[in-house]
Write an enzyme that holds these catalytic residues in place. Sequence first.
Site, PDB file in Angstrom:
ATOM      1  N   ASN A 103       0.836  -1.211   0.000  1.00  0.00           N
ATOM      2  CA  ASN A 103       0.000   0.000   0.000  1.00  0.00           C
ATOM      3  C   ASN A 103       0.863   1.250   0.000  1.00  0.00           C
ATOM      4  O   ASN A 103       1.960   1.269   0.558  1.00  0.00           O
ATOM      5  CB  ASN A 103      -0.927   0.006   1.218  1.00  0.00           C
ATOM      6  CG  ASN A 103      -1.858  -1.190   1.214  1.00  0.00           C
ATOM      7  OD1 ASN A 103      -2.014  -1.830   0.172  1.00  0.00           O
ATOM      8  ND2 ASN A 103      -2.455  -1.494   2.344  1.00  0.00           N
ATOM      9  N   VAL A 104       0.318   2.296  -0.598  1.00  0.00           N
ATOM     10  CA  VAL A 104       1.059   3.560  -0.701  1.00  0.00           C
ATOM     11  C   VAL A 104       0.417   4.620   0.198  1.00  0.00           C
ATOM     12  O   VAL A 104       0.770   5.783   0.128  1.00  0.00           O
ATOM     13  CB  VAL A 104       1.101   4.047  -2.176  1.00  0.00           C
ATOM     14  CG1 VAL A 104       1.852   3.046  -3.060  1.00  0.00           C
ATOM     15  CG2 VAL A 104      -0.306   4.287  -2.751  1.00  0.00           C
ATOM     16  N   ASP A 105      -0.522   4.190   1.061  1.00  0.00           N
ATOM     17  CA  ASP A 105      -1.352   5.160   1.790  1.00  0.00           C
ATOM     18  C   ASP A 105      -0.756   5.653   3.110  1.00  0.00           C
ATOM     19  O   ASP A 105      -1.297   6.582   3.731  1.00  0.00           O
ATOM     20  CB  ASP A 105      -2.759   4.590   2.026  1.00  0.00           C
ATOM     21  CG  ASP A 105      -2.760   3.243   2.760  1.00  0.00           C
ATOM     22  OD1 ASP A 105      -1.889   3.015   3.629  1.00  0.00           O
ATOM     23  OD2 ASP A 105      -3.651   2.412   2.476  1.00  0.00           O
ATOM     24  N   HIS A 120       5.768  -0.609  -2.786  1.00  0.00           N
ATOM     25  CA  HIS A 120       5.253   0.112  -3.960  1.00  0.00           C
ATOM     26  C   HIS A 120       5.319   1.630  -3.785  1.00  0.00           C
ATOM     27  O   HIS A 120       4.624   2.357  -4.485  1.00  0.00           O
ATOM     28  CB  HIS A 120       3.828  -0.355  -4.289  1.00  0.00           C
ATOM     29  CG  HIS A 120       3.769  -1.779  -4.778  1.00  0.00           C
ATOM     30  ND1 HIS A 120       2.611  -2.509  -4.886  1.00  0.00           N
ATOM     31  CD2 HIS A 120       4.765  -2.615  -5.211  1.00  0.00           C
ATOM     32  CE1 HIS A 120       2.887  -3.727  -5.348  1.00  0.00           C
ATOM     33  NE2 HIS A 120       4.187  -3.816  -5.539  1.00  0.00           N
ATOM     34  N   GLY A 189      -5.128  -9.176   3.262  1.00  0.00           N
ATOM     35  CA  GLY A 189      -5.816  -8.223   2.386  1.00  0.00           C
ATOM     36  C   GLY A 189      -5.137  -7.999   1.053  1.00  0.00           C
ATOM     37  O   GLY A 189      -5.116  -6.893   0.538  1.00  0.00           O
ATOM     38  N   PRO A 216     -11.416 -11.917   3.330  1.00  0.00           N
ATOM     39  CA  PRO A 216     -12.814 -12.382   3.336  1.00  0.00           C
ATOM     40  C   PRO A 216     -13.103 -13.412   2.245  1.00  0.00           C
ATOM     41  O   PRO A 216     -14.067 -14.159   2.346  1.00  0.00           O
ATOM     42  CB  PRO A 216     -13.634 -11.108   3.082  1.00  0.00           C
ATOM     43  CG  PRO A 216     -12.701  -9.968   3.232  1.00  0.00           C
ATOM     44  CD  PRO A 216     -11.309 -10.482   3.037  1.00  0.00           C
TER      45      PRO A 216
HETATM   46  P1  OAD Z   1      -6.340  -5.923  -4.602  1.00  0.00           P
HETATM   47  O1  OAD Z   1      -7.376  -4.862  -4.802  1.00  0.00           O
HETATM   48  O2  OAD Z   1      -5.901  -6.728  -5.785  1.00  0.00           O
HETATM   49  O3  OAD Z   1      -6.845  -6.983  -3.516  1.00  0.00           O
HETATM   50  C1  OAD Z   1      -7.383  -6.602  -2.288  1.00  0.00           C
HETATM   51  C2  OAD Z   1      -7.685  -7.863  -1.494  1.00  0.00           C
HETATM   52  O4  OAD Z   1      -8.172  -7.455  -0.225  1.00  0.00           O
HETATM   53  C3  OAD Z   1      -8.756  -8.772  -2.112  1.00  0.00           C
HETATM   54  O5  OAD Z   1      -8.295 -10.123  -2.096  1.00  0.00           O
HETATM   55  C4  OAD Z   1      -9.947  -8.614  -1.163  1.00  0.00           C
HETATM   56  O6  OAD Z   1     -10.718  -9.794  -1.043  1.00  0.00           O
HETATM   57  C5  OAD Z   1      -9.258  -8.290   0.141  1.00  0.00           C
HETATM   58  N1  OAD Z   1     -10.085  -7.536   1.107  1.00  0.00           N
HETATM   59  C6  OAD Z   1     -11.119  -6.694   0.873  1.00  0.00           C
HETATM   60  N2  OAD Z   1     -11.602  -6.193   2.022  1.00  0.00           N
HETATM   61  C7  OAD Z   1     -10.849  -6.718   3.024  1.00  0.00           C
HETATM   62  C8  OAD Z   1     -10.851  -6.595   4.454  1.00  0.00           C
HETATM   63  N3  OAD Z   1     -11.713  -5.807   5.103  1.00  0.00           N
HETATM   64  N4  OAD Z   1      -9.935  -7.309   5.154  1.00  0.00           N
HETATM   65  C9  OAD Z   1      -9.038  -8.127   4.525  1.00  0.00           C
HETATM   66  N5  OAD Z   1      -8.997  -8.268   3.182  1.00  0.00           N
HETATM   67  C10 OAD Z   1      -9.885  -7.590   2.446  1.00  0.00           C
HETATM   68  O7  OAD Z   1      -5.100  -5.208  -3.898  1.00  0.00           O
HETATM   69  P2  OAD Z   1      -3.602  -5.683  -3.715  1.00  0.00           P
HETATM   70  O8  OAD Z   1      -3.510  -7.160  -3.554  1.00  0.00           O
HETATM   71  O9  OAD Z   1      -3.008  -4.809  -2.667  1.00  0.00           O
HETATM   72  O10 OAD Z   1       0.332  -2.447  -7.465  1.00  0.00           O
HETATM   73  O11 OAD Z   1      -2.966  -5.303  -5.096  1.00  0.00           O
HETATM   74  C11 OAD Z   1      -1.593  -5.504  -5.258  1.00  0.00           C
HETATM   75  C12 OAD Z   1      -1.019  -4.481  -6.151  1.00  0.00           C
HETATM   76  O12 OAD Z   1      -1.734  -4.483  -7.375  1.00  0.00           O
HETATM   77  C13 OAD Z   1      -1.138  -3.039  -5.675  1.00  0.00           C
HETATM   78  O13 OAD Z   1      -0.147  -2.658  -4.772  1.00  0.00           O
HETATM   79  C14 OAD Z   1      -1.018  -2.307  -6.950  1.00  0.00           C
HETATM   80  C15 OAD Z   1      -2.009  -3.113  -7.743  1.00  0.00           C
HETATM   81  O14 OAD Z   1      -2.007  -2.991  -9.062  1.00  0.00           O
HETATM   82  C16 OAD Z   1       0.921  -1.419  -8.092  1.00  0.00           C
HETATM   83  O15 OAD Z   1       0.398  -0.335  -8.222  1.00  0.00           O
HETATM   84  C17 OAD Z   1       2.297  -1.751  -8.601  1.00  0.00           C
END
Ligand code: OAD
Length: 245
Positions: A103-105, A120, A189, A216
């Site tokens: 995360n970048v937040d 990232h 997540g 989830p």
């Molecule tokens: P995603 O949006 O691909 O995935 C988010 C995950 O969080 C999903 O598997 C959801 O089911 C889960 N989720 C949702 N709500 C949740 C909660 N309350 N508790 C736990 N999990 C929950 O995001 P990332 O996996 O972070 O890269 O994506 C990876 C990278 O892809 C990012 O950093 C970005 C993106 O493209 C770059 O920008 C290089």
Amino acid sequence: MNDLPKELIEALRKAKKVAVLTGAGISAESKIPTFRDAMTGLWASFSPEELATPEAFARNPKMVWDWYAFRREMCAKALPNPGHLALAEMEKHFEQFTLTTQNVDGLHQRAGSRRVFELHGSIARVKCADTGRLLGGEIPECDEPPPLHPETGGMLRPDVVWFGEALPEQALLESAQAAIEADVYFTIGTSALVYPAAGLPIEAGRAGAVVVEINPIETPFTQLATFSLRGKSGEVLPAIVEALR
Ligand code: OAD
């Protein structure tokens, strides 16, 4: 959450080294849309790959700048949630605790986590697109974004890793080392789709760690996890901290 596996709590009680990988899901309860559902409203017609690449910035720097400016403001207004706070608390329990985030937040740091590797980058920082030089002060106002770096004269861009770009070397090295040393490794997540981050829990498992997924829904990683806890990180993580007390 009452149904945490006893074996997991026992493994955590014995663990000296714990490492964690987080993704957008941990910030979902802070109302920051996750990556793969983020394309709503204003941005509904774009995919992340169309906005998060050097080519997209070269083609349409204003559009990419505006998208990040919108998200920068959203991140600045967001607050850490119980999941971020629980991880900051867990850091105090173990001899070594390494938190790697995609995360970048900046919410882990704002929650109090100290040892954080941002794989990232960070949306709060901006840099010259030509030289990579970071901007020291406030982002300059301008009529036609992106603004220019006051010293280099190059266009400013967010200091985040775009598709096709290299990850920060030190953060990746430290994260990989923490993964192979971990007694327990958490993946929280994340959709486990974007490498090399997605490879970290796999390496941890190969090196003998107990690997715990918190999500989830099922992910490509679920089958490889020792424990896959179905739930929101803002509920599961505080329950783990409570069980460790
Ligand atoms: P995603 O949006 O691909 O995935 C988010 C995950 O969080 C999903 O598997 C959801 O089911 C889960 N989720 C949702 N709500 C949740 C909660 N309350 N508790 C736990 N999990 C929950 O995001 P990332 O996996 O972070 O890269 O994506 C990876 C990278 O892809 C990012 O950093 C970005 C993106 O493209 C770059 O920008 C290089």
